[in-house]
Motif scaffolding. Structure first.
Motif, PDB file in Angstrom:
ATOM      1  N   SER A 273       0.820  -1.212   0.000  1.00 30.61           N
ATOM      2  CA  SER A 273       0.000   0.000   0.000  1.00 30.61           C
ATOM      3  C   SER A 273       0.852   1.260   0.000  1.00 30.61           C
ATOM      4  O   SER A 273       0.322   2.373  -0.005  1.00 30.61           O
ATOM      5  CB  SER A 273      -0.940   0.018   1.203  1.00 30.61           C
ATOM      6  OG  SER A 273      -0.205   0.143   2.412  1.00 30.61           O
ATOM      7  N   LYS A 579     -13.186   8.349  -1.548  1.00 33.14           N
ATOM      8  CA  LYS A 579     -13.813   7.191  -0.901  1.00 33.14           C
ATOM      9  C   LYS A 579     -15.334   7.356  -0.796  1.00 33.14           C
ATOM     10  O   LYS A 579     -16.003   7.551  -1.802  1.00 33.14           O
ATOM     11  CB  LYS A 579     -13.164   6.960   0.467  1.00 33.14           C
ATOM     12  CG  LYS A 579     -11.687   6.606   0.409  1.00 33.14           C
ATOM     13  CD  LYS A 579     -11.148   6.281   1.790  1.00 33.14           C
ATOM     14  CE  LYS A 579      -9.714   5.854   1.731  1.00 33.14           C
ATOM     15  NZ  LYS A 579      -9.158   5.518   3.065  1.00 33.14           N
ATOM     16  N   TYR A 658      -6.481   2.732  -3.334  1.00 37.54           N
ATOM     17  CA  TYR A 658      -7.420   2.537  -2.228  1.00 37.54           C
ATOM     18  C   TYR A 658      -7.602   3.831  -1.431  1.00 37.54           C
ATOM     19  O   TYR A 658      -8.698   4.121  -0.942  1.00 37.54           O
ATOM     20  CB  TYR A 658      -6.925   1.439  -1.285  1.00 37.54           C
ATOM     21  CG  TYR A 658      -7.033   0.025  -1.828  1.00 37.54           C
ATOM     22  CD1 TYR A 658      -7.679  -0.238  -3.036  1.00 37.54           C
ATOM     23  CD2 TYR A 658      -6.489  -1.046  -1.125  1.00 37.54           C
ATOM     24  CE1 TYR A 658      -7.773  -1.533  -3.519  1.00 37.54           C
ATOM     25  CE2 TYR A 658      -6.580  -2.350  -1.605  1.00 37.54           C
ATOM     26  CZ  TYR A 658      -7.214  -2.586  -2.806  1.00 37.54           C
ATOM     27  OH  TYR A 658      -7.321  -3.871  -3.288  1.00 37.54           O
ATOM     28  N   ASP A 663     -11.230   1.052  -0.429  1.00 32.86           N
ATOM     29  CA  ASP A 663     -10.793  -0.344  -0.427  1.00 32.86           C
ATOM     30  C   ASP A 663     -12.033  -1.223  -0.596  1.00 32.86           C
ATOM     31  O   ASP A 663     -12.900  -1.257   0.277  1.00 32.86           O
ATOM     32  CB  ASP A 663     -10.091  -0.651   0.896  1.00 32.86           C
ATOM     33  CG  ASP A 663      -9.531  -2.058   0.948  1.00 32.86           C
ATOM     34  OD1 ASP A 663      -9.906  -2.893   0.101  1.00 32.86           O
ATOM     35  OD2 ASP A 663      -8.729  -2.334   1.872  1.00 32.86           O
TER      36      ASP A 663
END
Length: 762
Positions: A273, A579, A658, A663
């Motif tokens: 990540s 997100k 992400y 995610d």
């Protein structure tokens, strides 16, 4: 910047990425109101469907075009060819218009363009594009000396000529494609290191050229995947990072120049990540490895999710730009970014002193260190600011302090709507800061800011035929840039109006909207316009000068730029469009479009939209939400199949994304991804506007299948009549950033403008 947008070639670039059914509406049911009828052309044979089930969080759906991810499948190649042929047939009636547009764009270009020489050491470096060529050439020439060594050195240098260091055109002729990633001169000026992508895949090879012999002394394999470069201060070693198959930079290598020894690894980032970067401090005394601050030597601070550190060295101190949590000062109002310092010794690296905290409404974004000055990049109330402060900073200073307490010099600009792009500024000892100043109505100015004298010198303005030939940049230093010294440069503020409006979004948040239009044309309810958007990765939407826009502005069009959430300037503005907050970006864009119509800037049936890369997701999702809001759209190398892509961590950039999109292993974040996915949310039976979708076959950031799948599904399930005006054009030889040449980009832009004019009327 991952699914990065690409920009038109300009001089600025020389100075430095739910399950739906298959029902559809017949042509007799088409309800779209348009100035132009749907296409009379018959779309090509549809691609095959292969059953494929995708499952996540207890939900399953069919993806019959999943097979397109195999770019070796001959059926995909045949399908893309059929679509290219259809796009050519669809646009055949615009051939004359495209020729006129290309002639207009090329007619504004000077025969050659060049950057002013930038001094560094005993040399002056510059770039230019030769007449008739597509790409730049990097050169240098001896710098005129002063003082005791003047006579001897100037005599020696007079014997030589300017030296060509790297010619992009020769590389393009050899490989058929050229993309130079990083380009670094060694501190002793004897070597040039650069990375080369010769296919569009963005897997770069590393090359080192000896500038004394003009020979390549090192070349890595083409699949090395080199990303960033940094020289050691003695020029004996070159550090570089390489990426894995997902294009994540994860290892740092060092190469000893001229030794023949094998390159050796000094750091490996195992966390998938995170990625690793390498850079030199401005004085070349330190190599810093940025992997959320975990290095192979001494650690600045423990890794904390979401925390960044940017280090520069000066006079025994590390100056650190960071958002590391601290209890010593209240930082909530500016998202925690501040300037600190520590003594550059291992035992004291954890003993930080907070020096500077911006006032409320101001964001500290970046810094650039010089021997006698520190340049600070700020963002205040949505607009960029640059200032310089004198160095060194008193070691006994009692912080933290505000910017104004350091007696800063704010770099003057002609208008608050200006964008400032830093130059190379390699010379640590120089008191002069080179930058390019631009605005939507002002061709690029190359400016030297003398930080010691606090004066400005205008070195050059981009030559735009018919506009700036008579501009008269002067080396006479100025204290400020205003209407009293407009004779030294040209802008088009009298011919074109540029306004910044604030648009109220769905939740009451004000969204900046920049509107550009001709002052000689009446803005009325019949006007055509185009709305640009991006809204990702904290990137500021580019609104700098672009001469090609004149081809639409002179025809009376309105061009608007929506700085939606998810974009740049303010970290909180970025986070508000990521997100589970991603729908904010779409709502913001839709409200900006409605504003243009409601306020009478654009006719409701003559508004188009453009989105590039991640901006394609923005536009595609907005069209799904409001199919009748736009009467045309252009999606360039668009990120359209986000749901399926984010579910596959083996694809390039996916895990790194992400932080931006969410995610998919987290249900709430998966649902947010799914809700904005343009591919998964195409509305069965709905009437979609004409859409030009462009893709690149070798694109490693946004797979070619994203555009191909979206077009295939749109033709399959949306209004049959309307979907015949959706066309797909794929460049079979390039990558995410296209060809990028000076003249070739005119052809691409002319196609886009011709498509808009065909759809919306001239």
């Amino acid at each position: 910047m991952l699914r990065a947008k690409n920009f038109p070639f300009s001089l600025r670039s020389l100075h430095s990425l739910f399950l739906t059914s298959s029902s559809f509406a017949s042509s007799s049911q088409c309800k779209r109101t348009s100035l132009n009828p749907p296409s009379l052309h018959h779309p090509p044979e549809p691609p095959k469907k292969v059953p494929h089930t995708v499952s996540a969080h207890g939900r399953s759906w069919d993806d019959p075009y999943h097979w397109m991810r195999n770019t070796d499948d001959q059926d995909l190649l045949h399908y893309l060819k059929r679509e290219n042929d259809y796009a050519e047939a669809y646009m055949a009636d615009t051939c004359g218009l495209r020729r006129r547009l290309i002639a207009e764009m090329k007619g504004r270009m000077p025969a050659t363009v060049a950057t002013p020489p930038e001094p560094w050491g005993t040399w002056e470096y510059f770039q230019y594009i030769p007449e008739g060529k597509e790409y730049p050439v990097l050169c240098r020439k001896p710098r005129v000396q002063t003082g005791l060594v003047k006579t001897a050195l100037n005599y020696i240098y007079a014997l030589g000529k300017e030296q060509v260091l790297l010619d992009w055109n020769q590389v393009a002729e050899k490989y058929g494609y050229v993309h130079i990633g990083s380009c670094r001169i060694s501190p002793d000026h004897k070597f040039l290191a650069y990375t080369l992508d010769s296919s569009g895949s963005e897997f770069f090879s590393l090359h080192i050229k000896c500038l004394q012999t003009n020979r390549i002394v090192y070349s890595s394999s083409t699949d090395k995947g080199v990303v960033s470069l940094a020289w050691t201060g003695d020029s004996r070693f070159l550090g570089y990072t390489i990426c894995d198959q997902t294009q994540r930079p994860y290892q740092v290598f060092f190469h000893k120049v001229g030794s023949g020894e094998e390159d050796f690894v000094i750091f490996t980032e195992h966390d998938r990540s995170c990625c690793v970067d390498i850079t030199s401090t401005k004085d070349f005394k330190y190599i810093t490895i940025n992997s959320n601050s975990r290095t192979s030597s001494e650690e600045v601070r423990k890794r904390v999710t979401g925390v960044q550190y940017f280090l520069e060295h000066h006079d025994g101190y590390f100056y650190i730009l960071t958002n590391y949590p601290t209890e010593s000062v209240e930082l909530a109002h500016n998202d925690g970014y501040y300037l600190a310092r520590c003594i550059a010794e291992g035992s004291t690296l954890n003993k930080w002193e907070v020096l500077l905290v911006p006032e409320e409404g101001t964001i500290l974004q970046d810094m650039d260190m010089f021997h006698d000055h520190l340049v600070i990049f700020l963002h205040k109330e949505g607009l960029p600011l640059f200032c310089s402060m004198d160095m060194p900073i008193d070691p006994n200073i009692q912080g933290p302090k505000k910017v104004e307490e350091f007696d800063p010099w704010f770099f003057p600009v002609p208008t608050t709507l200006c964008n400032i792009t830093p130059g190379s500024n390699h010379d640590f000892m120089s008191p002069v800061y080179r930058a390019v100043v631009s605005s939507p109505v002002m061709p690029d100015l190359t400016v030297d800011y003398d930080m010691k004298k606090r004066e400005i010198s205008i070195l050059q303005q981009d030559n735009v035929k018919g506009i700036t030939e008579n501009s008269n940049p002067t080396s006479t230093p100025l204290k400020k840039l205003d209407s009293k010294n407009l004779k030294t440069w040209k802008d088009l503020s009298e011919k074109f109006h540029c306004e910044r409006r604030l648009v109220t979004s769905h939740d009451g948040v004000s969204v900046p909207l920049t509107i550009l239009f001709s002052g000689s044309k009446d803005i009325n309810n019949g006007t055509a316009g185009i709305l640009h958007g991006y809204g990702a990765y904290g990137e500021v939407l580019d609104k700098s000068w672009c001469a090609d826009r004149l081809s639409l502005l002179d025809r009376g069009w309105v061009m608007a730029f929506a700085d939606v959430r998810g974009g740049g300037g303010d970290p909180s503005w970025h986070q508000a469009g990521t997100k589970t907050n991603k729908m904010n970006s779409i709502y913001d864009f839709a409200e900006c479009a409605k504003y243009l119509v409601r306020e009478g800037f654009v006719h409701q049936n003559r508004l188009g939209a453009i989105g590039v890369s991640a901006g394609g997701l923005l536009v595609g999702a907005t069209i799904n939400l409001h199919p009748h809001l736009f009467s045309a759209a252009i999606l360039k190398v668009p990120f359209l199949d986000i749901s399926n892509t984010m579910l596959d961590p083996s694809l390039p950039l996916t895990i790194l994304d992400y932080d931006e999109f969410g995610d998919p292993k987290v249900k709430t974040e998966f649902e947010a991804i799914r809700s904005v996915s343009p591919y998964n949310n195409l509305s069965p039976g709905s009437c979609y506007p004409p859409v030009l979708v462009t893709a690149s076959f070798h694109d490693s950031r946004v797979g070619v299948w994203e555009a191909a799948k979206w077009v295939a599904k749109a033709r399959d399930i949306t209004c049959t009549s309307c979907s015949s005006s959706i066309i797909l054009k794929t460049n079979m030889t390039s990558g995410h950033f296209g060809e990028g040449g000076r003249y070739l980009q005119c052809e691409d832009t002319a196609l886009e403008y011709a498509f808009l004019i065909k759809a919306l009327g001239e």
